[in-house]
Design a protein around this motif. Structure first.
Motif, PDB file in Angstrom:
ATOM      1  N   TRP A   1      -4.502 -23.003  26.116  1.00 11.78           N
ATOM      2  CA  TRP A   1      -5.212 -21.737  26.306  1.00 11.78           C
ATOM      3  C   TRP A   1      -6.709 -21.952  26.363  1.00 11.78           C
ATOM      4  CZ3 TRP A   1      -3.713 -17.392  28.172  1.00 11.78           C
ATOM      5  CH2 TRP A   1      -2.376 -17.036  28.095  1.00 11.78           C
ATOM      6  N   GLU A   2      -7.216 -22.866  25.558  1.00 14.61           N
ATOM      7  CA  GLU A   2      -8.656 -23.128  25.572  1.00 14.61           C
ATOM      8  C   GLU A   2      -9.108 -23.662  26.922  1.00 14.61           C
ATOM      9  OE1 GLU A   2      -9.398 -25.745  22.323  1.00 14.61           O
ATOM     10  OE2 GLU A   2      -9.211 -24.169  20.825  1.00 14.61           O
TER      11      GLU A   2
ATOM     12  N   GLU B   1       5.749 -29.007  14.144  1.00 10.06           N
ATOM     13  CA  GLU B   1       5.476 -27.608  14.495  1.00 10.06           C
ATOM     14  C   GLU B   1       3.976 -27.360  14.601  1.00 10.06           C
ATOM     15  OE1 GLU B   1       5.787 -23.793  15.603  1.00 10.06           O
ATOM     16  OE2 GLU B   1       7.426 -25.257  15.485  1.00 10.06           O
ATOM     17  N   LEU B   2       3.214 -27.909  13.673  1.00  8.00           N
ATOM     18  CA  LEU B   2       1.764 -27.764  13.703  1.00  8.00           C
ATOM     19  C   LEU B   2       1.184 -28.398  14.969  1.00  8.00           C
ATOM     20  CD1 LEU B   2      -0.712 -26.774  12.162  1.00  8.00           C
ATOM     21  CD2 LEU B   2      -0.780 -28.976  11.006  1.00  8.00           C
ATOM     22  N   GLN B   3       1.707 -29.575  15.352  1.00  7.32           N
ATOM     23  CA  GLN B   3       1.223 -30.237  16.566  1.00  7.32           C
ATOM     24  C   GLN B   3       1.554 -29.417  17.804  1.00  7.32           C
ATOM     25  OE1 GLN B   3      -0.753 -33.003  16.570  1.00  7.32           O
ATOM     26  NE2 GLN B   3      -1.031 -32.382  18.693  1.00  7.32           N
ATOM     27  N   ARG B   4       2.757 -28.818  17.842  1.00  6.83           N
ATOM     28  CA  ARG B   4       3.118 -27.965  18.991  1.00  6.83           C
ATOM     29  C   ARG B   4       2.183 -26.772  19.087  1.00  6.83           C
ATOM     30  NH1 ARG B   4       8.408 -29.398  17.626  1.00  6.83           N
ATOM     31  NH2 ARG B   4       8.645 -27.621  16.219  1.00  6.83           N
ATOM     32  N   GLU B   5       1.860 -26.171  17.959  1.00  6.15           N
ATOM     33  CA  GLU B   5       0.948 -25.031  17.962  1.00  6.15           C
ATOM     34  C   GLU B   5      -0.448 -25.445  18.431  1.00  6.15           C
ATOM     35  OE1 GLU B   5      -0.818 -21.669  14.914  1.00  6.15           O
ATOM     36  OE2 GLU B   5       0.929 -22.842  14.322  1.00  6.15           O
TER      37      GLU B   5
ATOM     38  N   ASP C   1      -1.132 -27.905  20.449  1.00  6.50           N
ATOM     39  CA  ASP C   1      -1.049 -28.159  21.891  1.00  6.50           C
ATOM     40  C   ASP C   1      -1.065 -26.858  22.681  1.00  6.50           C
ATOM     41  OD1 ASP C   1      -0.973 -30.874  21.420  1.00  6.50           O
ATOM     42  OD2 ASP C   1       1.221 -31.009  21.549  1.00  6.50           O
ATOM     43  N   ARG C   2      -0.357 -25.823  22.202  1.00  2.00           N
ATOM     44  CA  ARG C   2      -0.375 -24.522  22.882  1.00  2.00           C
ATOM     45  C   ARG C   2      -1.784 -23.942  22.884  1.00  2.00           C
ATOM     46  NH1 ARG C   2       4.441 -23.415  19.997  1.00  2.00           N
ATOM     47  NH2 ARG C   2       3.210 -22.255  18.465  1.00  2.00           N
TER      48      ARG C   2
END
Length: 51
Positions: free
Chosen positions: A24-25, A13-17, A19-20
């Motif tokens: 955006w960056e 979950e942390l990795q998915r966040e 990546d999202r």
């Protein structure tokens, strides 16, 4: 288990966040360029129509 030990699900979950956020960056320079164009357009309109 210490508070810093993450389960596999938490790590995923942390990795998915991350990546999202990275996606955006990558868009930020584009948004910055658009903002500069809008500011430039406003400045031109003010100079041309309101001398």
């Amino acid at each position: 288990m210490s508070p810093v030990d993450l389960t596999r699900v938490q790590r995923e979950e942390l990795q998915r966040e991350l990546d999202r956020n990275r996606r955006w960056e990558l868009r930020l320079p584009l948004y910055g360029g658009i903002a500069l164009l809008v500011i430039a357009a406003i400045a031109v309109v003010r100079l041309v129509f309101f001398p």
